[in-house]
Motif scaffolding. Structure first.
Motif, PDB file in Angstrom:
ATOM      1  N   ARG A   1      59.332  -2.104  -6.136  1.00  0.00           N
ATOM      2  CA  ARG A   1      58.694  -1.471  -7.292  1.00  0.00           C
ATOM      3  C   ARG A   1      59.352  -0.119  -7.527  1.00  0.00           C
ATOM      4  N   ASN A   2      59.650   0.165  -8.776  1.00  0.00           N
ATOM      5  CA  ASN A   2      60.282   1.434  -9.131  1.00  0.00           C
ATOM      6  C   ASN A   2      59.313   2.240  -9.971  1.00  0.00           C
ATOM      7  N   SER A   3      58.759   3.309  -9.411  1.00  0.00           N
ATOM      8  CA  SER A   3      57.793   4.127 -10.134  1.00  0.00           C
ATOM      9  C   SER A   3      58.486   5.239 -10.911  1.00  0.00           C
ATOM     10  N   PHE A   4      57.692   6.117 -11.516  1.00  0.00           N
ATOM     11  CA  PHE A   4      58.174   7.084 -12.506  1.00  0.00           C
ATOM     12  C   PHE A   4      59.184   8.093 -11.957  1.00  0.00           C
ATOM     13  N   ALA A   5      58.865   8.734 -10.835  1.00  0.00           N
ATOM     14  CA  ALA A   5      59.680   9.851 -10.348  1.00  0.00           C
ATOM     15  C   ALA A   5      60.252   9.554  -8.965  1.00  0.00           C
ATOM     16  N   LYS A   6      61.540   9.741  -8.808  1.00  0.00           N
ATOM     17  CA  LYS A   6      62.198   9.472  -7.523  1.00  0.00           C
ATOM     18  C   LYS A   6      61.848  10.552  -6.500  1.00  0.00           C
ATOM     19  N   ILE A   7      61.614  10.103  -5.266  1.00  0.00           N
ATOM     20  CA  ILE A   7      61.344  11.022  -4.157  1.00  0.00           C
ATOM     21  C   ILE A   7      62.603  11.245  -3.337  1.00  0.00           C
ATOM     22  N   CYS A   8      63.181  10.153  -2.849  1.00  0.00           N
ATOM     23  CA  CYS A   8      64.360  10.254  -1.989  1.00  0.00           C
ATOM     24  C   CYS A   8      65.024   8.893  -1.862  1.00  0.00           C
ATOM     25  N   ASN A   9      66.153   8.853  -1.181  1.00  0.00           N
ATOM     26  CA  ASN A   9      66.842   7.598  -0.896  1.00  0.00           C
ATOM     27  C   ASN A   9      66.277   6.966   0.369  1.00  0.00           C
ATOM     28  N   LEU A  10      66.565   5.689   0.573  1.00  0.00           N
ATOM     29  CA  LEU A  10      66.077   4.994   1.762  1.00  0.00           C
ATOM     30  C   LEU A  10      66.575   5.656   3.040  1.00  0.00           C
ATOM     31  N   GLY A  11      67.789   6.167   3.013  1.00  0.00           N
ATOM     32  CA  GLY A  11      68.365   6.785   4.196  1.00  0.00           C
ATOM     33  C   GLY A  11      67.715   8.093   4.603  1.00  0.00           C
ATOM     34  N   ASP A  12      66.823   8.621   3.760  1.00  0.00           N
ATOM     35  CA  ASP A  12      66.147   9.872   4.082  1.00  0.00           C
ATOM     36  C   ASP A  12      64.904   9.682   4.943  1.00  0.00           C
ATOM     37  N   ILE A  13      64.504   8.425   5.159  1.00  0.00           N
ATOM     38  CA  ILE A  13      63.364   8.168   6.030  1.00  0.00           C
ATOM     39  C   ILE A  13      63.856   7.592   7.363  1.00  0.00           C
ATOM     40  N   ASP A  14      63.043   7.760   8.390  1.00  0.00           N
ATOM     41  CA  ASP A  14      63.425   7.286   9.728  1.00  0.00           C
ATOM     42  C   ASP A  14      62.663   6.034  10.139  1.00  0.00           C
ATOM     43  N   VAL A  15      61.394   5.964   9.767  1.00  0.00           N
ATOM     44  CA  VAL A  15      60.551   4.834  10.185  1.00  0.00           C
ATOM     45  C   VAL A  15      59.701   4.376   9.008  1.00  0.00           C
TER      46      VAL A  15
END
Length: 263
Positions: A224-238
């Motif tokens: 799902r693609n919502s209105f405002a981007k937060i970050c890329n997948l690589g920015d999360i660890d778990v």
């Protein structure tokens, strides 16, 4: 919140937790204990619940019956409405996330309903919690060993949290060991996204301040693609979620070295 909606919310929560205290239910519904007791009295008279000293429990005769809850979507809904959605999945995700919390941790929580489920289950141990959510503050205030730091800013009645440039600037003064957030959408191309652009900017700043990022998200928000981007997948660890993700998304997570945990 309408009386019927509030009473359905009470039934939903009791179906998940078997029994709850008046204080817990009043806090969840954002009403006085007197108002909550009137709701419990009406539900007791209807034969739906059984009141006890200081709380209530759902009667066994209705536990396996379908519970009608007002249908709401995440988009534009209030915190209290979002707290009613996918409660079982959020509870399982919150419990699984507890394994990553240790004494002396400095953790940060966003204002999502999933993180509120997580905050409810945090152990009362020596740790520091940074948040901008009124609901998190109220929940954690009863845990005497937890030190709470509140990020100020402009108050949102709908989301029951603080936000804006002041909130973002305050984050620069903190070092976060572990950040726990949720979001409204996740897909290959856009990464994590949110329906609220103010929340998206604040979460982006929190990610920059954190050493380790945990995404607590139920499976309904995948692809799902919502209105405002937060970050890329690589920015999360778990990523902690409630169902196994599809093969393509799992490969993408592996590529970005994101650990996926199923609750």
């Amino acid at each position: 919140m309408l009386i019927l909606e509030r009473q359905q919310m009470i039934i939903q929560m009791l179906s998940q937790h078997n029994s709850m205290t008046v204080n817990e239910l009043a806090q969840l519904c954002s009403v006085s204990k007197e108002t909550l007791r009137r709701d419990l009295r009406e539900l007791d008279e209807q034969g739906v619940i059984r009141r006890s000293h200081g709380g209530a429990m759902l009667l066994s005769t209705v536990i396996n019956q379908p519970i009608i809850v007002p249908k709401v979507s995440n988009s534009g809904s209030s915190f209290r409405q979002r707290a009613l959605i996918n409660t079982d999945a959020k509870t399982r995700i919150a419990r699984k996330a507890q394994q990553f919390v240790n004494p002396a941790d400095r953790i940060a929580l966003d204002s999502s309903s999933t993180c509120w489920f997580f905050a409810r289950q945090l152990p009362n141990i020596d740790m520091t919690v940074i948040t901008y959510s009124i609901n998190m503050i109220q929940t954690l205030a009863a845990k005497s060993q937890i030190q709470i730091f509140v990020l100020g800013g402009a108050y949102s009645v709908v989301d029951e949290d603080m936000g804006g440039s002041i909130t973002e600037k305050m984050l620069a003064d903190f070092t976060i060991d572990k950040l726990f957030i949720s979001c409204d959408g996740l897909d290959f191309d856009n990464g994590l996204s949110d329906n609220n652009d103010h929340h998206a900017r604040l979460k982006k700043q929190m990610i920059l301040s954190a050493r380790e990022v945990f995404l607590l998200m139920d499976s309904t928000k995948f692809n799902r693609n919502s209105f405002a981007k937060i970050c890329n997948l690589g920015d999360i660890d778990v990523l902690i979620t409630d169902q196994k993700i599809d093969e393509l998304l799992q490969k993408e997570m592996d590529w970005h070295s994101v650990k996926v945990i199923i609750a």
